[in-house]
Structures are given as C-alpha cells and as structure tokens.
Design a protein around this motif. Structure first.
Motif, PDB file in Angstrom:
ATOM      1  N   LYS A  44       0.897  -0.950  -0.243  1.00  0.00           N
ATOM      2  CA  LYS A  44      -0.110  -0.477  -0.108  1.00  0.00           C
ATOM      3  C   LYS A  44       0.833   1.299   0.332  1.00  0.00           C
ATOM      4  O   LYS A  44       0.841   1.636  -0.718  1.00  0.00           O
ATOM      5  N   ALA A  45       2.172   1.492   0.385  1.00  0.00           N
ATOM      6  CA  ALA A  45       2.976   2.010   0.647  1.00  0.00           C
ATOM      7  C   ALA A  45       3.382   2.751  -0.734  1.00  0.00           C
ATOM      8  O   ALA A  45       3.310   3.851  -0.944  1.00  0.00           O
ATOM      9  N   ASN A  46       3.371   0.966  -1.119  1.00  0.00           N
ATOM     10  CA  ASN A  46       4.298   2.150  -2.081  1.00  0.00           C
ATOM     11  C   ASN A  46       2.809   1.948  -3.351  1.00  0.00           C
ATOM     12  O   ASN A  46       3.985   3.590  -4.676  1.00  0.00           O
ATOM     13  N   LEU A  47       2.063   2.334  -3.521  1.00  0.00           N
ATOM     14  CA  LEU A  47       0.910   2.231  -4.293  1.00  0.00           C
ATOM     15  C   LEU A  47       0.832   4.211  -3.793  1.00  0.00           C
ATOM     16  O   LEU A  47       0.043   4.477  -5.004  1.00  0.00           O
ATOM     17  N   GLU A  48       1.133   3.998  -2.802  1.00  0.00           N
ATOM     18  CA  GLU A  48       0.333   5.632  -2.270  1.00  0.00           C
ATOM     19  C   GLU A  48       1.340   7.181  -2.387  1.00  0.00           C
ATOM     20  O   GLU A  48       1.395   7.450  -2.950  1.00  0.00           O
ATOM     21  N   SER A  49       2.688   6.174  -2.667  1.00  0.00           N
ATOM     22  CA  SER A  49       4.104   6.881  -2.502  1.00  0.00           C
ATOM     23  C   SER A  49       5.187   6.322  -3.429  1.00  0.00           C
ATOM     24  O   SER A  49       6.092   5.607  -2.052  1.00  0.00           O
TER      25      SER A  49
END
Length: 114
Positions: A51-56
C-alpha cells in the motif's frame, strides 16, 4: 513463491539473525515462526509495504523476488533509478548494470562468503 518456501526462508533468516545478535543456543523454533507467519503479522506487514508503494512510489520501492529472478537487470536499473543514480549512457555502454547483476548473483555471493 509458495508459502512453505517463504516460511522456511523466514525461519532460516530469523535463526541466522538471532545467532549473530545473541550467539548460538538461542534458536527460534519453527513453531514460533509459524505462529508469527500464520497470525497475519507477516501478511499485514507485506500488505502495508504494498500500500505504501502505491501511495508513495517515490518513497517506497516494492520488489517481488519472483519478478527479480525473471528480470534481474531490469530490477537493478529500477533500483538505481529509485535511489536517484540512474545509469548513464556511458555506464550502460560499459555494461556496468550487468556487472552489478553478476556481482550480486547467488553463486558469486556464495563464493565470497567462504
């Protein structure tokens, strides 16, 4: 990568890490790793990084082992770009990325660790 292989890898890695920190005699039992693995904490952690990769995507690089095996050279380039050190044309011409892949290969690392 199947779950059994991930569990075994986590167990092996955990034992090596504990031995380096605490010395021998402090092994982690497979049951402990299985409980951690199956309780969701492993999967929650993995999902959090995804999720962190997708968000940032500029701050978190999410790589899959299987994908790296399929395209090691492409992933070395991707990692260099993520770190802000993309290969120049001259470096590409001089096969620097390919040399990094060769240096980081399992066979080379196994040889260096002897």
């Amino acid at each position: 990568m199947d779950s059994g292989f991930k569990l075994d890898s986590l167990w092996q890695f955990s034992n090596k890490l504990i031995k380096k920190i605490r010395g021998s005699g402090h092994d982690i039992h497979l049951e402990q790793v299985f409980d951690m693995f199956s309780s969701g904490s492993y999967w929650d952690n993995l999902l959090g990084y995804g999720k962190a990769n997708l968000e940032s995507p500029n701050n978190v690089l999410f790589l899959r082992y299987e994908a790296m095996l399929e395209d090691d050279l492409g992933h070395v380039r991707k990692l260099a770009q993520f770190l802000g050190y993309s290969f120049t044309r001259e470096e590409e011409k001089n096969i620097i990325a390919q040399e990094i892949v060769k240096l980081c290969s399992f066979n080379n690392i196994r040889y260096l660790s002897r």
